[in-house]
Motif scaffolding. Structure first.
Motif, PDB file in Angstrom:
ATOM      1  N   ASP A   1       0.817  -1.219   0.000  1.00 55.24           N
ATOM      2  CA  ASP A   1       0.000   0.000   0.000  1.00 55.24           C
ATOM      3  C   ASP A   1       0.846   1.262   0.000  1.00 55.24           C
ATOM      4  O   ASP A   1       0.500   2.270  -0.600  1.00 55.24           O
ATOM      5  CB  ASP A   1      -0.971  -0.008   1.182  1.00 55.24           C
TER       6      ASP A   1
ATOM      7  N   THR B   1      -6.999  -1.006  -6.073  1.00 56.76           N
ATOM      8  CA  THR B   1      -6.324  -1.938  -5.159  1.00 56.76           C
ATOM      9  C   THR B   1      -6.321  -1.385  -3.744  1.00 56.76           C
ATOM     10  O   THR B   1      -6.596  -2.104  -2.769  1.00 56.76           O
ATOM     11  CB  THR B   1      -4.891  -2.203  -5.640  1.00 56.76           C
ATOM     12  N   LEU B   2      -6.017  -0.093  -3.583  1.00 55.47           N
ATOM     13  CA  LEU B   2      -6.017   0.511  -2.253  1.00 55.47           C
ATOM     14  C   LEU B   2      -7.412   0.538  -1.649  1.00 55.47           C
ATOM     15  O   LEU B   2      -7.576   0.450  -0.428  1.00 55.47           O
ATOM     16  CB  LEU B   2      -5.452   1.931  -2.331  1.00 55.47           C
TER      17      LEU B   2
ATOM     18  N   THR C   1      -9.943  -1.721  -2.332  1.00 65.90           N
ATOM     19  CA  THR C   1     -10.516  -3.058  -2.106  1.00 65.90           C
ATOM     20  C   THR C   1      -9.638  -3.962  -1.263  1.00 65.90           C
ATOM     21  O   THR C   1     -10.120  -4.958  -0.714  1.00 65.90           O
ATOM     22  CB  THR C   1     -10.786  -3.738  -3.453  1.00 65.90           C
ATOM     23  N   CYS C   2      -8.324  -3.669  -1.173  1.00 65.85           N
ATOM     24  CA  CYS C   2      -7.392  -4.428  -0.323  1.00 65.85           C
ATOM     25  C   CYS C   2      -7.407  -5.926  -0.622  1.00 65.85           C
ATOM     26  O   CYS C   2      -7.815  -6.744   0.227  1.00 65.85           O
ATOM     27  CB  CYS C   2      -7.677  -4.201   1.151  1.00 65.85           C
TER      28      CYS C   2
ATOM     29  N   LYS D   1      -5.838  -9.761  -1.178  1.00 67.53           N
ATOM     30  CA  LYS D   1      -4.985 -10.503  -0.255  1.00 67.53           C
ATOM     31  C   LYS D   1      -3.495 -10.299  -0.516  1.00 67.53           C
ATOM     32  O   LYS D   1      -2.679 -10.427   0.408  1.00 67.53           O
ATOM     33  CB  LYS D   1      -5.314 -11.999  -0.322  1.00 67.53           C
TER      34      LYS D   1
ATOM     35  N   LEU E   1      -2.073  -7.558  -1.215  1.00 64.28           N
ATOM     36  CA  LEU E   1      -1.676  -6.199  -0.861  1.00 64.28           C
ATOM     37  C   LEU E   1      -1.236  -6.171   0.596  1.00 64.28           C
ATOM     38  O   LEU E   1      -2.014  -6.481   1.505  1.00 64.28           O
ATOM     39  CB  LEU E   1      -2.848  -5.231  -1.066  1.00 64.28           C
TER      40      LEU E   1
ATOM     41  N   LEU F   1      -0.698  -4.349   3.872  1.00 63.67           N
ATOM     42  CA  LEU F   1      -1.197  -3.135   4.508  1.00 63.67           C
ATOM     43  C   LEU F   1      -0.233  -2.698   5.606  1.00 63.67           C
ATOM     44  O   LEU F   1       0.190  -3.502   6.444  1.00 63.67           O
ATOM     45  CB  LEU F   1      -2.584  -3.370   5.096  1.00 63.67           C
TER      46      LEU F   1
ATOM     47  N   HIS G   1      -0.442   3.909   8.204  1.00 56.28           N
ATOM     48  CA  HIS G   1      -1.641   3.685   7.409  1.00 56.28           C
ATOM     49  C   HIS G   1      -2.140   4.968   6.747  1.00 56.28           C
ATOM     50  O   HIS G   1      -3.011   4.927   5.872  1.00 56.28           O
ATOM     51  CB  HIS G   1      -2.752   3.083   8.281  1.00 56.28           C
TER      52      HIS G   1
ATOM     53  N   ARG H   1      -2.075   5.287   2.672  1.00 52.53           N
ATOM     54  CA  ARG H   1      -3.223   4.773   1.914  1.00 52.53           C
ATOM     55  C   ARG H   1      -4.373   5.772   1.949  1.00 52.53           C
ATOM     56  O   ARG H   1      -5.026   6.032   0.920  1.00 52.53           O
ATOM     57  CB  ARG H   1      -3.645   3.430   2.513  1.00 52.53           C
TER      58      ARG H   1
ATOM     59  N   ASP I   1     -13.034   2.608   6.871  1.00 52.45           N
ATOM     60  CA  ASP I   1     -11.862   2.016   7.511  1.00 52.45           C
ATOM     61  C   ASP I   1     -11.729   2.510   8.949  1.00 52.45           C
ATOM     62  O   ASP I   1     -11.415   1.729   9.857  1.00 52.45           O
ATOM     63  CB  ASP I   1     -10.607   2.373   6.706  1.00 52.45           C
TER      64      ASP I   1
ATOM     65  N   ARG J   1     -12.199  -0.711  10.939  1.00 48.36           N
ATOM     66  CA  ARG J   1     -10.864  -1.246  11.233  1.00 48.36           C
ATOM     67  C   ARG J   1     -10.345  -0.639  12.535  1.00 48.36           C
ATOM     68  O   ARG J   1     -10.018  -1.351  13.480  1.00 48.36           O
ATOM     69  CB  ARG J   1      -9.901  -0.964  10.077  1.00 48.36           C
TER      70      ARG J   1
END
Length: 903
Positions: free
Chosen positions: A699, A722-723, A725-726, A728, A730, A732, A738, A741, A757, A761
């Protein structure tokens, strides 16, 4: 302090530097070059043209917003003093006492004090302050003292308790023992006098702390053991009677305008001295003294018994396994405001207290106990009380040996740790006693930076708000005299990942002095080879140099943190306009640039392995080989968008041109080596993808390429998706990194991903709900060395920079961009702190029916960026390169109510 008023500063900025005719940059260039990215890279970055007279124009600002990096101090005729002797054992504590008489009441009594390595100041029996701040040993900062309210007519006594670490610490790389003190007194009778450190002071070797006590841990010097039976209680009062063990202080050879490292004290553990005393100075403390707030423990969370199978001292020294057996069952009974334990033969009692949130400060308690009772105080950030889970520990001695031992005198004892701790749990282990033990007043004297402005940020989403509140408390824990990663482990300031916290300090707190101290003190850790000690001042990176020479560690001073420090300096300048600090730092940045130029290369890109003493890190959990792409993109971006710009500000056009050319070469070579036409993005392992099988994405790599327009032909679609949907494959970044990103997603207009996020997250972090903090890792484990309060405050500053979209467009916030991207957030209110006043932002409603209320202070011209279809009239329109957007000029010193009705 500002030399001129903000209004004058504003006038000069607008007249001299930031008019379009002085620094003309088209609006189209802003967007094309990505300068409105969430990384706070403002309009004056990148390829911005700075005219020939810019050096003169910028220098004319120097006295308008000056945070002078050098404030020398001369305390003559004071002398450096210490306890008489020819060597000093590690972790030695000396008590210094000065008794004197005043003929009248005091009108004013102020001065300066420094005690190496740490001191506590007492006046007439009252404890006043702790210090000094962590400093480079060559440029030690001295603390101010104001004793006006504590001195009285008649007899007075000043006492200073000084601890000499001897061995290196995470905040103290090396030094020599010593006390230097000067107090100027003006009496109400107009009589003037001074109290200075000299041989008239008395010094006492405080064996209540055993001299020579071993070190706690690699980056913590003091493993405290205190015996109240040997402490001379009352020594800080005027009427204390000294015995023959109070000796005349030894005056050391050394000047009163130089730090302790230049004195004649025998530093036998380091055997160090200043090679050139002209390169050293004593300096004034550059941030305010911290304030202290007493916090009571929330509750007694557990109590139980232990039976020792081996000597407890051995266990606490070595953590010998199977040293004790724990017993279920309560050992303490609550009686009023106290907890009473009736000790059992051959058993120890354990009492564990919980605080409402994680804090940093000095834990303390009072206990009535028989003489000789031993109590170990332990702290922990995350803990499971014994018996609540099968593997919950009976003792909290599981965190860098974070215990302090107290031995009681008969009767009541009040104990407090000498050094501060990071904690949410405090445990008392009571042993070597019979009969009744009474414990009360368990608490912590919390240390906090005295913010001039408290953060103001409120949103309508409860989970996001909880994360933001945790970020604020995290800053309270991590930003004190320095901005550090955590207070429980290193207590060190880093650039790179922790340098990002500058955005929180400026946007939420307006803490320019603290940020200035970070820039100054970090820059002082430049080596003669040109790379920065990536945490400074600190002992470990000095030790790593020796270890790296012998191939004894994978860790060296991190080059990528030096790259990050260039960005830190750029952002500091954009937030403050403080030219004096950049002038101080720029020669060091130039040395670092030359170091970068000479790094080994592989097929035209900078190598990340086998670099000698320094190392490249970039991120947890990625091999040195697979961060090569990230490191080169990062370095190329820094050279052009931060370093070259700062060089141009000071007229160093040749160096700026070299940096830009080198940046272009690195970028092109990185594209040739890592850009995948198949994936339409940078692939971290592209050159060796056949050996590793799958494409590895990072990322940090993708975000850097988006932010600085490094993707060939501006092909960013694959990277952005890609950033968002993340997938597998990728990698992080860990929480402190973080932000990259988020900044890239913010530039791409994908702020709904950022908010999701933060809500799901970050909102799932155990530390957020248990400790009101943000942790180093996403899922910190209790009863381990995991950091539950680190410094990953991206959710806080991203709300300012990307969700509200507030960023400086000119140094010192002469112009500000406000580009709100609120997504599904239906209410947000915040105040962005600037050196010119607060920019207020408030939004209500959702897309299609949203009201913005914006307020700009005098001296800040605003530029509001919104969708082209918003029907906004009566405002001047400015040039905007993105056809989907419009840019509106907002007048300084004005409040605006703007309806956004497009959907």
């Amino acid at each position: 302090m500002l030399s001129l008023s903000m209004a004058t500063f504003s006038s000069h900025l607008k007249k001299q530097v930031f008019k379009e005719k002085v620094m003309h940059i088209s609006r189209r260039f802003f967007v094309k070059s990505g300068l409105f990215s969430g990384a706070s890279l403002a309009a004056t970055m990148g390829l911005a043209k700075i005219p020939a007279n810019a050096k003169t124009e910028f220098r004319s600002m120097k006295n308008m917003n000056r945070l002078n990096p050098i404030e020398p101090l001369d305390l003559s005729p004071a002398r450096w003093i210490w306890y008489p002797g020819e060597r000093v054992l590690q972790n030695t504590v000396i008590l210094f006492r000065k008794k004197f008489h005043l003929n009248a009441s005091v009108h004013k009594a102020s001065g300066w004090l420094i005690g190496e390595s740490r001191y506590k100041l007492f006046v007439n029996g009252n404890y006043l302050q702790f210090g000094p701040p962590p400093s480079d040993p060559r440029w030690t900062e001295c603390d101010p003292v104001n004793l006006t309210e504590y001195l009285k007519k008649g007899q007075n006594c000043i006492g200073v308790q000084v601890l000499y670490f001897g061995q290196g610490d995470g905040t103290w790389p090396m030094g020599k023992p010593g006390l230097l003190f000067k107090l100027d007194i003006i009496l109400e009778s107009n009589e003037r006098m001074s109290i200075v450190s000299d041989d008239s002071w008395r010094a006492y070797l405080a064996k209540s702390w055993p001299p020579g006590q071993y070190k706690r841990w690699y980056l913590r010097a003091l493993q405290e053991a205190f015996d109240a039976r040997r402490y001379p209680y009352g020594w800080t009062t005027p009427h204390f009677t000294m015995n023959a063990n109070w000796l005349s202080a030894l005056t050391l050879r050394g000047q009163a305008d130089k730090p302790a490292i230049t004195s004649s004290a025998n530093d036998y553990l380091f055997n160090s001295s200043a090679e050139n005393e002209e390169d050293t100075s004593l300096q004034k403390r550059s941030v305010p003294l911290l304030r202290h707030v007493n916090i009571k423990a929330k509750r007694l969370a557990e109590s139980h018994w232990l039976k020792w199978e081996r000597p407890p001292e051995e266990y606490f020294q070595y953590l010998t396994p199977d040293s004790y057996r724990a017993k279920q069952g309560t050992c303490a009974v609550e009686q009023g405001d106290s907890h009473v334990v009736n000790m059992q033969p051959n058993n120890a009692a354990v009492l564990t207290f919980e605080f409402g949130e994680q804090i940093v400060g000095w834990p303390h308690f009072s206990v009535r106990a028989p003489e000789g009772t031993v109590i170990e105080l332990m702290v922990q950030e995350g803990h499971r009380p014994f018996g609540t889970q099968p593997d919950a520990p009976a003792l909290m001695n599981n965190r860098f040996h974070s215990w302090t031992r107290f031995i009681c005198k008969e009767g009541w004892n009040t104990f407090e740790t000498f050094d501060f701790e990071s904690l949410r749990w405090v445990q008392l282990h009571i042993r070597n006693a019979q009969g009744k033990i009474t414990v009360k007043n368990v608490g912590c004297r919390r240390r906090l930076y005295p913010w001039l402005q408290k953060p103001e940020i409120q949103c309508s989403n409860n989970t996001i708000q909880k994360v933001l509140d945790a970020a604020v408390n995290t800053i309270n824990n991590a930003a004190q005299e320095t901005i550090v990663d955590c207070m429980g482990r290193e207590r060190q300031q880093y650039s790179g990942d922790i340098g990002h916290a500058l955005h929180s300090l400026f946007n939420a707190f307006g803490a320019k002095e603290l940020s200035a101290r970070y820039i100054k003190t970090f820059s002082q850790g430049l080596t003669r080879d040109g790379y920065f000690m990536d945490c400074w001042p600190a002992y470990d990176r000095l030790n790593r140099i020796a270890q790296r020479q012998l191939y004894l560690t994978p860790w060296g001073p991190l080059i990528d943190h030096g790259v990050g420090f260039n960005f830190d300096c750029y952002h500091y300048f954009m937030y403050t306009g403080d030219l004096s600090m950049i002038e101080y730092v720029l020669p060091k940045l130039i040395d670092f640039f030359h170091f970068i130029q000479n790094l080994p290369r592989e097929k035209g890109v900078l190598a990340t392995q086998h670099l000698g003493t320094p190392a490249v890190w970039i991120e947890h959990g990625v091999s040195n080989q697979n961060v090569q792409c990230s490191f080169n993109l990062y370095t190329a971006a820094m050279l052009k968008h931060a370093f070259a710009y700062l060089c141009q500000v000071f007229g160093k056009k040749d160096i700026a041109a070299q940096a830009s050319e080198f940046s272009d070469q690195l970028l092109q070579n990185t594209v040739n080596r890592f850009w995948s036409q198949t994936h339409r993005m940078f692939v971290s392992n592209l050159p060796w993808i056949k050996q590793e099988g799958d494409a590895k994405l990072h990322d940090r790599t993708l975000a850097t390429a988006i932010l600085f327009d490094q993707c060939p032909n501006n092909d960013t679609v694959g990277s952005i998706n890609t950033l968002a949907t993340c997938p597998k494959n990728l990698h992080l970044s860990y929480p402190a990194n973080h932000c990259w990103r988020y900044w890239a997603l913010g530039k791409a207009g994908r702020c709904e991903v950022i908010l999701n996020d933060i809500e799901y997250r970050w909102g799932a972090m155990p530390s957020v709900h248990q400790n009101n903090t943000l942790s180093e890792n996403w899922h910190p484990r209790p009863d381990t060395t995991d950091q539950w309060s680190h410094n990953p405050t991206a959710p806080l500053y991203v709300m300012f920079m990307d969700i509200a979209g507030i960023r400086p467009l000119a140094p010192g916030f002469g112009r500000v961009e406000i580009k709100p991207q609120l997504a599904y957030l239906d209410a947000l209110r915040l105040a962005c702190r600037t050196v010119r006043g607060s920019v207020s932002f408030e939004s209500k409603g959702l897309k299609g029916n949203r009201l913005l209320k914006l307020s700009l202070p005098e001296g800040i011209v605003g530029e509001l960026v919104v969708n082209k279809n918003e029907q906004i009239t009566d405002f001047p329109q400015l040039e905007e390169a993105d056809p989907a957007l419009q840019r509106i000029q907002l007048k300084e010193g004005t409040t605006f109510n703007i309806n956004l009705e497009y959907s």
